[in-house]
Design an enzyme around this catalytic site. Structure first.
Site, short mmCIF file in Angstrom:
data_model
loop_
_atom_site.label_atom_id
_atom_site.label_comp_id
_atom_site.label_asym_id
_atom_site.label_seq_id
_atom_site.Cartn_x
_atom_site.Cartn_y
_atom_site.Cartn_z
CG ASP A 71 36.30 77.61 47.52
OD1 ASP A 71 37.11 76.76 46.43
OD2 ASP A 71 35.20 77.55 46.72
NE ARG A 82 35.15 68.88 38.47
CZ ARG A 82 33.96 69.91 38.59
NH1 ARG A 82 33.07 68.98 38.34
NH2 ARG A 82 33.60 71.37 38.38
CB THR A 145 42.85 83.04 41.51
OG1 THR A 145 41.91 84.14 41.24
CG2 THR A 145 43.21 83.61 42.97
CB CYS A 185 58.92 82.83 33.85
SG CYS A 185 59.81 83.81 34.86
CB CYS A 199 36.25 72.72 34.48
SG CYS A 199 37.84 72.45 35.52
CB CYS A 259 60.37 86.11 39.26
SG CYS A 259 61.13 85.77 36.98
ZN LIG Z 1 59.01 85.30 36.34
#
Ligand SMILES: [Zn+2]
Length: 353
Positions: A71, A82, A145, A185, A199, A259
């Site tokens: 982090d 939270r 990220t 995808c 947030c 992918c």
């Molecule tokens: Zn993919």
């Protein structure tokens, strides 16, 4: 007593462990054998905000063998509503979340090897921080990220679990490269666009964070115990305010950048920008790639009359209307501006080019 323990295994369930994990082992999906696999498992968690803290808490209580928590941020009062691993003392001390989480988690289950890493995951350190872990868990708060994690996971054939929450809505999906759809995808054509709600702009409720984290960790436990057939195979979303739940099978994109075509633009593309937005009114700047001597910097800043606070991990000072927090890796979070040019000039003025 511990009937199915494998002789010679480093991770057999001893009588004290049997007691500790008894309720989990009574569950048929886990059993003693599954518990032994959990004790031998390792996972890396990227981001320890709301979802990340809930995920880490569940993993460590479940007895996962080793958990690395990455982090970049520090604890603030606005997190406590939270982010369930942190308390008021952590916020007062402005502890890095990775450090505060590590401390709290060790007090919860000292048998788990918990490693907090204060760093901003990026193209340069992804191999070092994520490499060697068979499972990556999403606790991040931004898509930049997440796409980097997705690229890394697809490239290295590593399972990862996507999880996000904003306002009262959350979503999660387990990604096994080559077998399931990946994040690209699903979001391929809209990467980076239309995903700005955060947030910091529309808020987030604690309850949805815990629902999503729970689904994420249940999937992680299935993967770690070898119960792949129990994976839900869906993209699950829910809104805790309306009570609407949705579960759809995600489809692979036959032309997926990541992918299928193996174009890992987030991982291998142009280096990430050195300045990124970080919350509603903050900018993160990271231009140095070498460690910073915080003690020397503190003395220099004090000489200018600035009000400087420091703990073992970071240094903070105010130059009204700005508040600047500097980590020992040279990273700084500048609060009070959204303007990269202002941030850059403050950084070079007070920290150095
Ligand atoms: Zn993919």
């Amino acid at each position: 007593m511990n009937g199915s323990s494998k002789a010679g295994s480093l991770f057999y369930v001893t009588p004290p462990l049997h007691e500790k994990y008894s309720r989990q082992m009574l569950f048929k999906g886990i059993s003693t054998e599954g518990q032994e696999r959990l004790l031998a498992s390792r996972a890396v968690l990227v981001g320890c905000g709301a979802i990340g803290a809930a995920v880490a808490n569940l993993l460590v209580r479940a007895g996962v063998g080793a958990v690395r928590i990455i982090d970049r941020d520090f604890v603030e009062p606005s997190n406590l509503q939270r982010q369930t691993l942190f308390d008021e003392a952590d916020a007062r001390e402005a502890l890095p979340k990775a450090i505060a989480a590590e401390r709290k988690l060790r007090s919860i289950n000292s048998e788990v090897r918990v490693e907090g890493v204060v760093a901003d995951l990026n193209t340069r350190n992804a191999d070092e921080l994520l490499g060697g872990f068979p499972l990556i868990l999403d606790g991040t708060d931004n898509f930049e990220t997440r796409f980097l994690v997705n690229d890394f996971a697809v490239k290295t054939n590593t399972a990862w679990i996507y999880a996000a929450a904003v306002a009262s809505y959350g979503i999660t999906m387990t990604i096994r490269p080559g077998q399931t759809a990946c994040l690209a995808c699903l979001l391929g054509s809209s990467e980076g666009a239309g995903l700005e709600e955060t947030c910091d702009t529309v808020g987030v409720l604690g309850p949805v964070v815990n629902v999503i984290a729970s689904l994420e960790v249940a999937e992680a436990m299935k993967l770690m115990t070898g119960r792949e057939s129990a994976l839900h195979g869906r993209m699950i979303s829910c809104d805790v305010w309306t009570g609407h739940f949705q579960s759809v099978p995600p489809e692979r994109n036959p032309a997926c950048r990541a992918c299928v075509r193996h174009e890992f633009t987030y991982l291998e593309g142009e280096a990430q920008p050195h300045i990124t937005m970080c919350g509603r009114d903050s900018v993160q700047i990271h231009e140095r790639h070498r460690a910073l001597d915080l003690k020397a910097l503190q003395q220099r800043l004090k000489a200018t009359g600035a009000e400087v606070r420091q703990n073992d991990f970071l240094l903070r000072f105010r130059v009204p209307p700005y508040e600047i927090t500097i980590f020992s890796d040279g990273r700084a979070i500048l609060k009070g501006t959204k303007d990269p040019a202002v941030a850059r000039s403050l950084y070079s003025k007070y920290i150095g080019a």
